[in-house]
Scaffold this active site. Sequence first.
Site, short mmCIF file in Angstrom:
data_model
loop_
_atom_site.label_atom_id
_atom_site.label_comp_id
_atom_site.label_asym_id
_atom_site.label_seq_id
_atom_site.Cartn_x
_atom_site.Cartn_y
_atom_site.Cartn_z
N ASN A 14 0.88 -1.18 0.00
CA ASN A 14 0.00 0.00 0.00
C ASN A 14 0.91 1.22 0.00
O ASN A 14 1.30 1.72 1.05
CB ASN A 14 -0.91 -0.02 1.22
CG ASN A 14 -1.93 1.11 1.21
OD1 ASN A 14 -1.81 2.07 0.45
ND2 ASN A 14 -2.93 1.01 2.07
N LYS A 21 3.08 1.05 3.36
CA LYS A 21 2.71 -0.01 4.29
C LYS A 21 2.75 -1.33 3.53
O LYS A 21 2.32 -1.40 2.38
CB LYS A 21 1.30 0.22 4.86
CG LYS A 21 1.17 1.52 5.64
CD LYS A 21 -0.27 1.75 6.09
CE LYS A 21 -0.43 3.08 6.81
NZ LYS A 21 -1.83 3.36 7.18
N ARG A 68 -2.27 -1.85 -3.88
CA ARG A 68 -3.41 -0.94 -3.83
C ARG A 68 -3.08 0.26 -4.73
O ARG A 68 -2.09 0.95 -4.51
CB ARG A 68 -3.66 -0.46 -2.41
CG ARG A 68 -4.80 0.57 -2.34
CD ARG A 68 -4.80 1.32 -1.01
NE ARG A 68 -5.75 2.43 -1.05
CZ ARG A 68 -5.59 3.59 -0.44
NH1 ARG A 68 -4.49 3.81 0.26
NH2 ARG A 68 -6.50 4.54 -0.54
N HIS A 157 -11.35 4.96 -2.17
CA HIS A 157 -11.46 4.17 -0.94
C HIS A 157 -12.33 2.93 -1.15
O HIS A 157 -12.86 2.36 -0.20
CB HIS A 157 -12.03 5.00 0.22
CG HIS A 157 -11.14 6.10 0.67
ND1 HIS A 157 -11.62 7.33 1.08
CD2 HIS A 157 -9.78 6.19 0.76
CE1 HIS A 157 -10.60 8.11 1.41
NE2 HIS A 157 -9.47 7.44 1.23
N HIS A 183 -15.10 6.49 5.55
CA HIS A 183 -13.65 6.26 5.62
C HIS A 183 -13.02 7.62 5.90
O HIS A 183 -12.94 8.48 5.02
CB HIS A 183 -13.11 5.67 4.32
CG HIS A 183 -11.63 5.42 4.38
ND1 HIS A 183 -11.09 4.16 4.51
CD2 HIS A 183 -10.58 6.27 4.36
CE1 HIS A 183 -9.78 4.25 4.57
NE2 HIS A 183 -9.45 5.53 4.48
N GLY A 185 -9.71 9.55 7.24
CA GLY A 185 -8.29 9.48 7.54
C GLY A 185 -7.60 10.69 6.96
O GLY A 185 -8.13 11.80 7.01
N GLY A 187 -7.21 11.02 3.83
CA GLY A 187 -8.26 11.25 2.85
C GLY A 187 -9.57 10.80 3.45
O GLY A 187 -9.60 9.89 4.28
N ARG A 216 -6.47 18.03 2.07
CA ARG A 216 -7.27 18.35 0.88
C ARG A 216 -8.53 19.12 1.25
O ARG A 216 -9.13 18.89 2.29
CB ARG A 216 -7.63 17.06 0.14
CG ARG A 216 -6.50 16.52 -0.71
CD ARG A 216 -6.82 15.14 -1.24
NE ARG A 216 -6.30 14.10 -0.36
CZ ARG A 216 -6.54 12.81 -0.52
NH1 ARG A 216 -7.31 12.39 -1.49
NH2 ARG A 216 -6.02 11.94 0.32
N ARG A 260 -5.57 14.57 16.13
CA ARG A 260 -5.35 14.51 17.58
C ARG A 260 -4.74 15.81 18.09
O ARG A 260 -5.15 16.33 19.15
CB ARG A 260 -4.46 13.33 17.93
CG ARG A 260 -5.10 11.96 17.68
CD ARG A 260 -4.10 10.85 17.74
NE ARG A 260 -3.08 10.98 16.69
CZ ARG A 260 -2.14 10.05 16.46
NH1 ARG A 260 -2.09 8.97 17.20
NH2 ARG A 260 -1.26 10.24 15.49
N GLU A 359 -7.62 -2.68 3.81
CA GLU A 359 -7.54 -2.77 2.36
C GLU A 359 -6.68 -3.96 1.92
O GLU A 359 -6.90 -4.52 0.84
CB GLU A 359 -6.95 -1.48 1.77
CG GLU A 359 -7.85 -0.26 1.87
CD GLU A 359 -7.41 0.67 2.99
OE1 GLU A 359 -6.84 0.15 3.99
OE2 GLU A 359 -7.65 1.89 2.87
#
Length: 371
Positions: A14, A21, A68, A157, A183, A185, A187, A216, A260, A359
């Site tokens: 990914n 990842k 991905r 996504h 979803h 995150g 994005g 974005r 956070r 994913e």
Amino acid sequence: MANLKAVNRVLVLNAGSSSLKWVVLEAATERVCDQGAVTWESLADGAREAAISAALQRAEPFDAVGHRVVHGGSRFREAVVVDAAVRAGILDLADLAPLHNPAALAGIDGVTALLPRTPQVAAFDTAFHATIPEAAAIYPIPWDWSERWGLRRLGFHGLSVQYAVRRTTDLLGRMPQRLVVCHLGAGCSVSAVAAGRSIDTSMGFTPLEGVMMARRAGSVDPGLLLYLLGRQGISVPDLDTALNQRSGLFGVSGVSVDLREILSAASEGHERAQLAVAMFVHSVVASVGAMTAILGGLDALVFTGGIGENSVQIREQVSAAFGFLGVRLDHQANAAVSNDADISAQDAAVRVLRLTAREDLAVLTEVKRLL
């Protein structure tokens, strides 16, 4: 081409906009054999190639690779085995997903260079949304533009949403007929899924449309953009950078791309951080409301992605907006959850789930299907 008997372990790469990842999975059991991640947001292309090469050499042995890939355009409506033509097609779409497709190509090229005989599969985030009806997919622009350049809502996504449908079905013991998947995150997207099929989603021709995101902007009045280009002298490259890198939660708060840190600043009275959080929640609520209307009601609401999985506050605030539909959280469960779980109140009419985005398992499914 390799056959399924030969594919015992699959490496899923990914390669995203800010990190690489990777995970090695057993094909039969989906057990994780090995995994790792590299943050590479500030790395140059050469350094990214080195990071991919290092990951490939460090990973446990594998028989095939699944990638991905964010943008498949109108051409790639399902996962495909990678060859020269597929690579060229992904490259052609790089301008539409400049933060993602080049990273995926770096992964494909890295595997090709180091392990040229290893089969590779490209699984596209846009593919799950190929079922969106024309009324939702076509933009109200001159018809000849849509026909000539294939301009339509493609959605993203999709691999995360595909897995969310599967996992929700597992947890509830049935497939919800009317499911909204958030979803959230780096994005963010919100998708309407009717009986397991995507019928609408907030992202569009590119991953820039829809919900406010970490960097974005999400949807912005096109007239405002025309004003900046025509009257304020903003160049197209500068506008591209601003909308993709300097907007969203980061642009409004001026604090961070990490929610956070923004929430922490907001709790200490930072006004722009407070505004950024309020705008984000409003954006998600508006999109969930739209998707619920498209579905004609709501049976289950899913939160996934880094923010969806980890932010108790965002789940609380978004869910609270839909109390009139029967959305009610078990507040104790929501505060304590760390695994996939139904976090709605026992007697709630709508089930609310917190799911870890996987994913990689959706990509594995496509690798097994093709190889």
